[in-house]
Design a protein around this motif. Structure first.
Motif, PDB file in Angstrom:
ATOM      1  N   SER A  27       0.807  -1.220   0.000  1.00  0.00           N
ATOM      2  CA  SER A  27       0.000   0.000   0.000  1.00  0.00           C
ATOM      3  C   SER A  27       0.842   1.273   0.000  1.00  0.00           C
ATOM      4  CB  SER A  27      -0.958   0.003   1.193  1.00  0.00           C
ATOM      5  OG  SER A  27      -0.244  -0.069   2.411  1.00  0.00           O
ATOM      6  N   TYR A  30       2.045   2.646  -3.538  1.00  0.00           N
ATOM      7  CA  TYR A  30       1.126   3.456  -4.341  1.00  0.00           C
ATOM      8  C   TYR A  30       1.428   4.944  -4.131  1.00  0.00           C
ATOM      9  CZ  TYR A  30      -1.883  -0.579  -5.345  1.00  0.00           C
ATOM     10  OH  TYR A  30      -2.390  -1.769  -5.796  1.00  0.00           O
ATOM     11  N   TYR A  33       4.564   5.838  -6.063  1.00  0.00           N
ATOM     12  CA  TYR A  33       4.266   5.976  -7.484  1.00  0.00           C
ATOM     13  C   TYR A  33       3.599   7.323  -7.762  1.00  0.00           C
ATOM     14  CZ  TYR A  33       5.108   0.934  -8.384  1.00  0.00           C
ATOM     15  OH  TYR A  33       5.651  -0.326  -8.525  1.00  0.00           O
ATOM     16  N   VAL A  66      -6.162   7.545  -0.620  1.00  0.00           N
ATOM     17  CA  VAL A  66      -5.946   6.507  -1.620  1.00  0.00           C
ATOM     18  C   VAL A  66      -7.149   5.580  -1.586  1.00  0.00           C
ATOM     19  CG1 VAL A  66      -4.467   4.635  -2.438  1.00  0.00           C
ATOM     20  CG2 VAL A  66      -3.448   6.576  -1.227  1.00  0.00           C
ATOM     21  N   TYR A  68      -8.091   2.084  -3.047  1.00  0.00           N
ATOM     22  CA  TYR A  68      -7.554   0.892  -3.695  1.00  0.00           C
ATOM     23  C   TYR A  68      -8.695   0.149  -4.373  1.00  0.00           C
ATOM     24  CZ  TYR A  68      -3.718   1.999  -0.553  1.00  0.00           C
ATOM     25  OH  TYR A  68      -2.715   2.640   0.114  1.00  0.00           O
ATOM     26  N   VAL A  80       0.692   5.926 -14.315  1.00  0.00           N
ATOM     27  CA  VAL A  80       0.291   6.791 -13.204  1.00  0.00           C
ATOM     28  C   VAL A  80       0.027   8.181 -13.772  1.00  0.00           C
ATOM     29  CG1 VAL A  80       0.878   7.644 -10.910  1.00  0.00           C
ATOM     30  CG2 VAL A  80       1.846   5.467 -11.709  1.00  0.00           C
ATOM     31  N   ILE A  98      -3.816   5.230 -10.907  1.00  0.00           N
ATOM     32  CA  ILE A  98      -2.795   4.229 -11.196  1.00  0.00           C
ATOM     33  C   ILE A  98      -3.525   3.094 -11.901  1.00  0.00           C
ATOM     34  CG2 ILE A  98      -1.071   2.661 -10.238  1.00  0.00           C
ATOM     35  CD1 ILE A  98      -0.881   4.637  -7.833  1.00  0.00           C
ATOM     36  N   ALA A 108      -5.886   2.110  -8.474  1.00  0.00           N
ATOM     37  CA  ALA A 108      -6.050   3.026  -7.340  1.00  0.00           C
ATOM     38  C   ALA A 108      -6.305   4.436  -7.847  1.00  0.00           C
ATOM     39  CB  ALA A 108      -4.814   3.010  -6.451  1.00  0.00           C
TER      40      ALA A 108
END
Length: 144
Positions: A27, A30, A33, A66, A68, A80, A98, A108
């Motif tokens: 997690s 992310y 990124y 975030v 997911y 991304v 993403i 995400a």
């Protein structure tokens, strides 16, 4: 690197050491990124980290959410995206997705609130879009 669906996007490859014990992208990665895409967008617009520091300001993240939606696994290619959304005050939003490259599935969605901090006064500056516009060689990439 460049414009993808939804604006600016960079590609990343999910590396095995970024996954958790279940084989999913960890997690916290992310967020890495998303940060990578933000700095890549600034660089594409012509802004280096040193340019901001020379002006006595630095970007800060005030809040990040975030969501997911799908898993990413080692070996997956991801895209991304990053778009800055400017308001009237001292803060701005960054909206990101993403996505898996192979099927376009959104893994995400990342939404963050940021600002530019005066590094001497340790307070947010007003009109952050103006700082970015003044520094950018390609301000249109940032929506300013």
């Amino acid at each position: 690197m460049g414009a993808g669906r939804g604006g600016f996007a960079v590609r990343v490859s999910v590396r095995g050491y970024e996954t958790d014990s279940q084989g999913h992208l960890n997690s916290s990665v992310y967020l890495q990124y998303a940060e990578h895409a933000r700095w890549s967008l600034l660089q594409a617009a012509g802004i280096q980290q040193s340019d901001l520091l020379a002006k006595g300001v630095g970007p800060v993240t005030l809040e990040t959410t975030v969501r997911y939606l799908r898993e990413l696994r080692a070996g997956d290619e991801a895209e991304v995206t990053c778009a800055f959304v400017w308001g009237e005050g001292k803060t701005f939003r960054m909206e990101q997705e993403i996505r898996r490259v192979d099927d376009g599935a959104v893994a995400a969605r990342v939404t963050a609130v940021g600002g530019l901090m005066d590094l001497t006064a340790r307070k947010l500056v007003g009109g952050p879009a103006e700082y970015f516009r003044a520094l950018a060689g390609e301000p249109g990439l940032l929506g300013v």
